[in-house]
Write a protein that holds these residues in place. Structure first.
Motif, PDB file in Angstrom:
ATOM      1  N   TRP A   8       7.183 -37.662 -85.142  1.00  0.00           N
ATOM      2  CA  TRP A   8       7.581 -39.406 -84.969  1.00  0.00           C
ATOM      3  C   TRP A   8       7.242 -39.857 -86.191  1.00  0.00           C
ATOM      4  O   TRP A   8       6.453 -40.199 -86.627  1.00  0.00           O
ATOM      5  CB  TRP A   8       7.358 -39.733 -83.738  1.00  0.00           C
ATOM      6  N   PHE A   9       8.649 -40.938 -86.030  1.00  0.00           N
ATOM      7  CA  PHE A   9       8.043 -41.754 -87.146  1.00  0.00           C
ATOM      8  C   PHE A   9       8.675 -44.163 -87.093  1.00  0.00           C
ATOM      9  O   PHE A   9      10.350 -43.235 -86.400  1.00  0.00           O
ATOM     10  CB  PHE A   9       9.299 -41.615 -88.846  1.00  0.00           C
ATOM     11  N   VAL A  10       8.175 -44.042 -86.480  1.00  0.00           N
ATOM     12  CA  VAL A  10       7.867 -45.070 -85.853  1.00  0.00           C
ATOM     13  C   VAL A  10       8.346 -46.599 -86.699  1.00  0.00           C
ATOM     14  O   VAL A  10       6.803 -46.719 -87.526  1.00  0.00           O
ATOM     15  CB  VAL A  10       7.347 -44.849 -84.829  1.00  0.00           C
ATOM     16  N   THR A  11       9.141 -47.230 -86.802  1.00  0.00           N
ATOM     17  CA  THR A  11       8.781 -48.654 -87.457  1.00  0.00           C
ATOM     18  C   THR A  11       8.222 -49.368 -86.817  1.00  0.00           C
ATOM     19  O   THR A  11       8.607 -49.460 -85.744  1.00  0.00           O
ATOM     20  CB  THR A  11      10.209 -49.214 -88.560  1.00  0.00           C
ATOM     21  N   GLY A  12       8.057 -51.117 -86.737  1.00  0.00           N
ATOM     22  CA  GLY A  12       7.412 -51.926 -86.355  1.00  0.00           C
ATOM     23  C   GLY A  12       6.658 -51.372 -84.905  1.00  0.00           C
ATOM     24  O   GLY A  12       6.680 -51.815 -84.005  1.00  0.00           O
ATOM     25  N   ALA A  13       5.653 -50.273 -86.089  1.00  0.00           N
ATOM     26  CA  ALA A  13       4.743 -49.801 -85.012  1.00  0.00           C
ATOM     27  C   ALA A  13       3.798 -50.474 -83.968  1.00  0.00           C
ATOM     28  O   ALA A  13       3.328 -49.628 -83.967  1.00  0.00           O
ATOM     29  CB  ALA A  13       4.339 -48.134 -85.372  1.00  0.00           C
ATOM     30  N   SER A  14       3.608 -51.535 -84.897  1.00  0.00           N
ATOM     31  CA  SER A  14       2.463 -52.504 -84.408  1.00  0.00           C
ATOM     32  C   SER A  14       2.095 -53.110 -83.149  1.00  0.00           C
ATOM     33  O   SER A  14       1.235 -53.503 -82.193  1.00  0.00           O
ATOM     34  CB  SER A  14       1.875 -53.395 -85.724  1.00  0.00           C
ATOM     35  N   GLY A  18       7.513 -50.840 -80.444  1.00  0.00           N
ATOM     36  CA  GLY A  18       7.013 -49.990 -81.318  1.00  0.00           C
ATOM     37  C   GLY A  18       6.208 -48.940 -81.237  1.00  0.00           C
ATOM     38  O   GLY A  18       5.506 -47.662 -81.322  1.00  0.00           O
ATOM     39  N   ARG A  19       5.128 -49.635 -80.753  1.00  0.00           N
ATOM     40  CA  ARG A  19       3.467 -49.616 -80.204  1.00  0.00           C
ATOM     41  C   ARG A  19       3.714 -49.108 -79.058  1.00  0.00           C
ATOM     42  O   ARG A  19       2.885 -47.800 -78.948  1.00  0.00           O
ATOM     43  CB  ARG A  19       2.469 -51.199 -80.384  1.00  0.00           C
ATOM     44  N   ALA A  20       4.220 -48.820 -78.054  1.00  0.00           N
ATOM     45  CA  ALA A  20       4.578 -48.143 -76.888  1.00  0.00           C
ATOM     46  C   ALA A  20       5.083 -46.605 -77.085  1.00  0.00           C
ATOM     47  O   ALA A  20       4.601 -45.903 -76.570  1.00  0.00           O
ATOM     48  CB  ALA A  20       5.104 -48.700 -75.926  1.00  0.00           C
ATOM     49  N   VAL A  39      -0.707 -53.572 -90.476  1.00  0.00           N
ATOM     50  CA  VAL A  39      -1.278 -51.544 -89.388  1.00  0.00           C
ATOM     51  C   VAL A  39      -2.174 -52.001 -88.927  1.00  0.00           C
ATOM     52  O   VAL A  39      -2.701 -50.656 -88.422  1.00  0.00           O
ATOM     53  CB  VAL A  39      -1.071 -50.637 -90.434  1.00  0.00           C
ATOM     54  N   GLU A  40      -3.659 -52.742 -89.103  1.00  0.00           N
ATOM     55  CA  GLU A  40      -4.454 -52.899 -88.539  1.00  0.00           C
ATOM     56  C   GLU A  40      -4.583 -52.908 -87.414  1.00  0.00           C
ATOM     57  O   GLU A  40      -5.663 -52.970 -86.674  1.00  0.00           O
ATOM     58  CB  GLU A  40      -5.171 -54.457 -88.936  1.00  0.00           C
ATOM     59  N   PRO A  41      -3.459 -53.799 -86.192  1.00  0.00           N
ATOM     60  CA  PRO A  41      -3.518 -53.598 -85.238  1.00  0.00           C
ATOM     61  C   PRO A  41      -3.557 -51.946 -84.537  1.00  0.00           C
ATOM     62  O   PRO A  41      -3.472 -52.094 -83.578  1.00  0.00           O
ATOM     63  CB  PRO A  41      -2.503 -54.267 -84.573  1.00  0.00           C
ATOM     64  N   LEU A  42      -3.719 -51.387 -85.413  1.00  0.00           N
ATOM     65  CA  LEU A  42      -3.032 -49.487 -85.036  1.00  0.00           C
ATOM     66  C   LEU A  42      -4.413 -49.070 -85.993  1.00  0.00           C
ATOM     67  O   LEU A  42      -4.990 -48.037 -84.831  1.00  0.00           O
ATOM     68  CB  LEU A  42      -1.924 -48.860 -86.233  1.00  0.00           C
ATOM     69  N   LEU A  53      -2.132 -39.373 -86.044  1.00  0.00           N
ATOM     70  CA  LEU A  53      -1.787 -40.589 -86.610  1.00  0.00           C
ATOM     71  C   LEU A  53      -1.713 -41.090 -88.480  1.00  0.00           C
ATOM     72  O   LEU A  53      -2.655 -40.885 -88.426  1.00  0.00           O
ATOM     73  CB  LEU A  53      -2.210 -41.872 -85.709  1.00  0.00           C
ATOM     74  N   LEU A  54      -0.544 -41.244 -88.211  1.00  0.00           N
ATOM     75  CA  LEU A  54      -0.638 -41.909 -90.033  1.00  0.00           C
ATOM     76  C   LEU A  54      -0.381 -43.147 -90.131  1.00  0.00           C
ATOM     77  O   LEU A  54       1.246 -43.593 -89.818  1.00  0.00           O
ATOM     78  CB  LEU A  54       0.157 -40.931 -91.234  1.00  0.00           C
ATOM     79  N   ARG A  55      -0.616 -44.058 -90.284  1.00  0.00           N
ATOM     80  CA  ARG A  55      -0.628 -45.802 -90.910  1.00  0.00           C
ATOM     81  C   ARG A  55       0.061 -45.605 -91.881  1.00  0.00           C
ATOM     82  O   ARG A  55      -0.561 -45.552 -93.280  1.00  0.00           O
ATOM     83  CB  ARG A  55      -1.639 -46.253 -90.197  1.00  0.00           C
ATOM     84  N   ILE A  56       1.253 -46.346 -92.089  1.00  0.00           N
ATOM     85  CA  ILE A  56       1.460 -46.761 -93.076  1.00  0.00           C
ATOM     86  C   ILE A  56       1.963 -48.003 -93.560  1.00  0.00           C
ATOM     87  O   ILE A  56       3.047 -48.047 -92.630  1.00  0.00           O
ATOM     88  CB  ILE A  56       2.838 -45.501 -94.498  1.00  0.00           C
ATOM     89  N   PRO A  57       2.027 -49.204 -94.410  1.00  0.00           N
ATOM     90  CA  PRO A  57       2.138 -50.409 -94.081  1.00  0.00           C
ATOM     91  C   PRO A  57       3.537 -50.045 -94.541  1.00  0.00           C
ATOM     92  O   PRO A  57       3.672 -49.759 -96.224  1.00  0.00           O
ATOM     93  CB  PRO A  57       0.992 -51.038 -95.282  1.00  0.00           C
TER      94      PRO A  57
END
Length: 276
Positions: A8-14, A18-20, A39-42, A53-57
């Protein structure tokens, strides 16, 4: 990591929806690329799913950065399967009150940002023979038209609805399914951390007070309550082109549809005077 796990690629994910969606996908065994400005909240989620999980700013208004992020995501996990085009914000202000800078910045994220993501992911989905693109818009763009004080939010989402309909027709031949996901009201923080507020003109104070009274204090249900619907949608072999998410929102959209039809019918004779 399973080689068969969906990516999955999710934008606004923080935060918010998006997080949900990211959490629900991870819980179901998927691998997730979570993109957000911050992406710190993740961090806590990354600790729980260090391999998946890969976090991308990412600022989706930066087209070059979007393409770079999507390429990085596809390279990290080998492919993309489900793309959730969710990043967005709110511009709160009457049309007259909103500045050119505010309007352009708002549409750069809510409309153009979503377009850049779609343009970037389509080649990857086409290369693998298909995939899902979920365009997160709003139930307000389904039938209500513009609403005072949030007109530019509705305009951006309505424009995305229209482009997404065209996109769905264009990419269906490649096995790519596009669904316009028209979300109801959820407690996402959109009216707080995600809001740009225009300078208030006293001329609109009465209307503004009436709107605030109409909207009330209910922030809506937890975004996590919408995640199961989106998860099911992503697994459907033949998903709908449009889906309203929210029971109360579904009823509201039906009311708006009936009211709009009644208005058209009331002026049908005038419409039919022209031959076009």
């Amino acid at each position: 990591m399973s080689s068969t796990a969906k990516v999955w690629f999710v934008t606004g994910a923080s935060r918010g929806l998006g997080r949900a969606f990211a959490e629900a996908a991870l819980s179901a065994g998927a691998r997730v690329v979570a993109a957000a400005r911050d992406v710190e909240p993740l961090a806590e989620l990354a600790e729980r799913y260090p391999e998946d999980l890969l976090r991308i700013p990412l600022d989706v208004s930066d087209r070059a950065a979007v393409f770079e992020a999507v390429d990085k995501a596809a390279a990290a996990f080998g492919r993309l399967d489900v793309v959730v085009n969710n990043a967005g914000g709110l511009l709160y202000g009457m049309v007259e009150e909103s500045t050119e800078e505010q309007i352009r910045a708002h549409l750069d994220v809510n409309f153009f940002g979503a377009v850049w993501v779609a343009q970037a992911v389509i080649p990857h989905l086409r290369a693998r023979g298909g995939g899902r693109l979920l365009q997160i818009t709003t139930m307000g763009s389904a039938s209500a038209g513009g609403v005072a004080c949030v007109g530019f939010y509705g305009a951006g989402k309505a424009a995305l609805d229209s482009v997404s309909e065209a996109l769905a027709m264009e990419v269906e031949q490649f096995g790519i399914k596009v669904t316009i996901v028209q979300m109801g009201g959820y407690s996402t923080g959109l009216f707080t951390v995600g809001t740009t507020v225009a300078e208030a003109d006293p001329a609109y104070d009465t209307l503004r007070a009436r709107l605030l009274e109409m909207w009330g204090d209910d922030a809506g249900p937890d975004p996590r309550t919408a995640a199961p619907v989106v998860m099911e949608l992503a697994e459907m072999p033949d998903p709908p082109r449009r889906l309203i998410v929210g029971s109360r929102s579904f009823d509201l959209v039906q009311e708006w549809d009936r009211a709009r039809d009644e208005q058209y019918r009331a002026w049908e004779s005038l419409s039919r005077r022209a031959p076009g």
